[in-house]
Every structure is written in C-alpha cells, then in structure tokens.
Design a protein around this motif. Structure first.
Motif, PDB file in Angstrom:
ATOM      1  N   GLU A 191      -4.167 -18.215  16.260  1.00 22.16           N
ATOM      2  CA  GLU A 191      -3.134 -18.683  15.345  1.00 22.16           C
ATOM      3  C   GLU A 191      -1.795 -18.110  15.831  1.00 22.16           C
ATOM      4  N   PRO A 192      -0.677 -18.636  15.320  1.00 20.34           N
ATOM      5  CA  PRO A 192       0.632 -18.172  15.806  1.00 20.34           C
ATOM      6  C   PRO A 192       0.840 -16.661  15.706  1.00 20.34           C
ATOM      7  N   HIS A 193       0.261 -16.026  14.684  1.00 15.84           N
ATOM      8  CA  HIS A 193       0.469 -14.581  14.516  1.00 15.84           C
ATOM      9  C   HIS A 193      -0.468 -13.744  15.389  1.00 15.84           C
ATOM     10  N   ASP A 194      -1.463 -14.366  16.028  1.00 16.99           N
ATOM     11  CA  ASP A 194      -2.407 -13.630  16.866  1.00 16.99           C
ATOM     12  C   ASP A 194      -1.762 -13.277  18.200  1.00 16.99           C
ATOM     13  N   ARG A 195      -1.992 -12.057  18.661  1.00 16.82           N
ATOM     14  CA  ARG A 195      -1.376 -11.561  19.903  1.00 16.82           C
ATOM     15  C   ARG A 195      -2.397 -11.576  21.026  1.00 16.82           C
ATOM     16  N   GLN A 196      -2.032 -12.208  22.121  1.00 13.06           N
ATOM     17  CA  GLN A 196      -2.840 -12.125  23.330  1.00 13.06           C
ATOM     18  C   GLN A 196      -2.752 -10.692  23.854  1.00 13.06           C
ATOM     19  N   LEU A 197      -3.880 -10.155  24.310  1.00 10.24           N
ATOM     20  CA  LEU A 197      -3.863  -8.809  24.873  1.00 10.24           C
ATOM     21  C   LEU A 197      -3.363  -8.857  26.315  1.00 10.24           C
ATOM     22  N   ASP A 198      -2.942  -7.708  26.811  1.00 17.19           N
ATOM     23  CA  ASP A 198      -2.460  -7.623  28.193  1.00 17.19           C
ATOM     24  C   ASP A 198      -3.614  -7.587  29.185  1.00 17.19           C
ATOM     25  N   GLY A 199      -4.784  -7.268  28.694  1.00 11.40           N
ATOM     26  CA  GLY A 199      -5.968  -7.245  29.545  1.00 11.40           C
ATOM     27  C   GLY A 199      -7.199  -6.933  28.725  1.00 11.40           C
ATOM     28  N   ILE A 200      -8.355  -7.152  29.349  1.00  9.36           N
ATOM     29  CA  ILE A 200      -9.634  -6.809  28.739  1.00  9.36           C
ATOM     30  C   ILE A 200     -10.417  -5.999  29.760  1.00  9.36           C
ATOM     31  N   LEU A 201     -10.894  -4.837  29.351  1.00 10.37           N
ATOM     32  CA  LEU A 201     -11.746  -4.018  30.201  1.00 10.37           C
ATOM     33  C   LEU A 201     -13.173  -4.104  29.687  1.00 10.37           C
ATOM     34  N   SER A 202     -14.081  -4.469  30.582  1.00  8.83           N
ATOM     35  CA  SER A 202     -15.505  -4.487  30.235  1.00  8.83           C
ATOM     36  C   SER A 202     -16.283  -3.814  31.346  1.00  8.83           C
ATOM     37  N   ASP A 203     -17.582  -3.740  31.181  1.00  9.04           N
ATOM     38  CA  ASP A 203     -18.441  -3.135  32.189  1.00  9.04           C
ATOM     39  C   ASP A 203     -18.468  -3.938  33.488  1.00  9.04           C
ATOM     40  N   ARG A 204     -17.898  -5.140  33.494  1.00  7.19           N
ATOM     41  CA  ARG A 204     -17.818  -5.938  34.726  1.00  7.19           C
ATOM     42  C   ARG A 204     -16.471  -5.848  35.408  1.00  7.19           C
ATOM     43  N   GLY A 205     -15.503  -5.151  34.794  1.00  2.00           N
ATOM     44  CA  GLY A 205     -14.212  -5.003  35.438  1.00  2.00           C
ATOM     45  C   GLY A 205     -13.059  -5.239  34.486  1.00  2.00           C
ATOM     46  N   PHE A 206     -11.867  -5.330  35.072  1.00  2.00           N
ATOM     47  CA  PHE A 206     -10.644  -5.494  34.294  1.00  2.00           C
ATOM     48  C   PHE A 206     -10.106  -6.910  34.475  1.00  2.00           C
ATOM     49  N   LEU A 207      -9.944  -7.601  33.367  1.00  2.00           N
ATOM     50  CA  LEU A 207      -9.385  -8.949  33.344  1.00  2.00           C
ATOM     51  C   LEU A 207      -7.947  -8.834  32.860  1.00  2.00           C
ATOM     52  N   LYS A 208      -6.996  -9.207  33.702  1.00  2.00           N
ATOM     53  CA  LYS A 208      -5.588  -9.081  33.338  1.00  2.00           C
ATOM     54  C   LYS A 208      -5.070 -10.420  32.843  1.00  2.00           C
ATOM     55  N   ALA A 209      -4.293 -10.396  31.768  1.00  2.00           N
ATOM     56  CA  ALA A 209      -3.715 -11.637  31.224  1.00  2.00           C
ATOM     57  C   ALA A 209      -2.874 -12.315  32.305  1.00  2.00           C
ATOM     58  N   GLY A 210      -3.050 -13.605  32.441  1.00  2.00           N
ATOM     59  CA  GLY A 210      -2.268 -14.357  33.408  1.00  2.00           C
ATOM     60  C   GLY A 210      -2.933 -14.509  34.770  1.00  2.00           C
ATOM     61  N   ASP A 211      -4.012 -13.753  35.001  1.00  2.00           N
ATOM     62  CA  ASP A 211      -4.715 -13.875  36.287  1.00  2.00           C
ATOM     63  C   ASP A 211      -5.653 -15.080  36.296  1.00  2.00           C
TER      64      ASP A 211
END
Length: 196
Positions: A176-196
């Motif tokens: 929704e409009p008020h929801d913020r995309q995170l700058d990244g997600i870290l999991s046991d498989r690695g780091f996912l960076k926003a925009g990659d």
C-alpha cells in the motif's frame, strides 16, 4: 470498486501472504533454524555497515530467525547495538551493552531496561513474516516497525534490512502507499539488495 472493498481485498491478500510466510518458517526444524540463523553471519560484509553505525537488532520470538550471532559479528566490526522496546503504539531503541541486564520488552522479546541509554539507530534489522524479491516485507500486522522506520527516516539517513529465513520468500507482497520497501533482505541464502 469502493475504497472499502479495495481495503478489504488488500487486507485479505496481506493476511494470506503473512500466513504463508509464517507457515514456511514454522516448518523448519529447531536444528535448521539454528543453522540458518548462524549462516547469516556469512553475509555480514554485504550489509555495508561500517564501524560506528548504530545497529538496531531484535530479540527473536517464537520461531523467528535469530539475529543475535549476526549482531555479535557486527559488534566485532565496530558497530554499536541497540534493541527495540514497545512503548504504547511505538518502538523506542535502547543501547545494548555487553553483559548488560535485559528485561521483558513486549511480545516475548527482551531488551535493556529503562536505565539504558535511548538511541537512534541508523541501521535497523527488521523482523518479518514474509518478503519478496523486490525487498517488500509484511510484518505481523501491528505496524510497529512501519511507524518506527518512518520516524527514524525523518531524523537521518536510515538503512532498513529485513532479516528472515529464505523459506519466507513469497512471489509478491501486496503493498500500500504507506508501506516502505526495505533497503535489503538478509537470509540464510545471502543478501538481496533493493534494486538489484
């Protein structure tokens, strides 16, 4: 379609995604949860934190990923640490000192007591129910982190990184409009960076 109908559909979609992410997480064995939590430390360098950063971790509840080994790794790299405390509808962050006393901080979590220094983190490790490849997250539905991130962003540059088990990834998180995309997600498989 009325605004109420759209809102109701959005809530149902979020509920389904939250339920799927939590079910996937609950399906991990205790040993898998420990191993996957320890694996987070393998990707600490990818987060881009630097000595002097104030990193807000979180105390794991229920079957959440345990960020404490990662927090320890970041502290050894020169970061300061803090933990969130629920106060009414908001989160406040208190400095975490080595060997400092902890007390219940809401929802089964632990944190430093009221005598600990209140701080403003510039990096926040965010718990979640589910996430997607675009670094969108869904929390537990109370909005604590949404409000906290919004307030912290007003004060300084902020990096918000979701921390989860890889099995909590879903195809798409309804936003929704008020929801913020995170700058990244870290999991046991690695780091996912926003925009990659």
């Amino acid at each position: 379609m009325s605004q109420d109908s759209k809102s109701s559909e959005q809530e149902l979609a979020k509920h389904a995604v939250r339920k799927a992410g939590l079910a996937a997480r609950a399906g991990l064995s205790p040993v898998e949860r420990i191993e996957h939590s320890l694996a987070l430390t393998n990707f600490a360098d990818a987060l881009g934190v630097v000595p002097g950063d104030m990193v807000a971790g979180f105390w794991p509840i229920r079957d959440e990923v345990d960020p404490r080994p990662l927090m320890d790794a970041l502290a050894r790299r020169g970061c300061s640490l803090c933990l969130p405390v629920v106060q009414g509808e908001n989160l406040v962050f208190r400095r975490l000192e080595k060997d400092g006393q902890l007390e219940p901080a809401g929802f089964g979590s632990m944190a430093p007591g009221p005598d600990a220094q209140a701080v403003r983190p510039n990096v926040v490790l965010v718990p979640l129910s589910a996430f997607d490849r675009n670094c969108n997250r869904i929390g537990y539905g109370k909005g604590f982190y949404d409000r906290a991130l919004s307030e912290l962003e007003k004060l300084a540059d902020l990096t918000a990184i979701g921390v989860a088990f890889a099995v909590q990834q879903v195809e798409e998180v309804p936003m929704e409009p008020h929801d913020r995309q995170l700058d990244g997600i870290l999991s046991d498989r690695g780091f996912l960076k926003a925009g990659d």
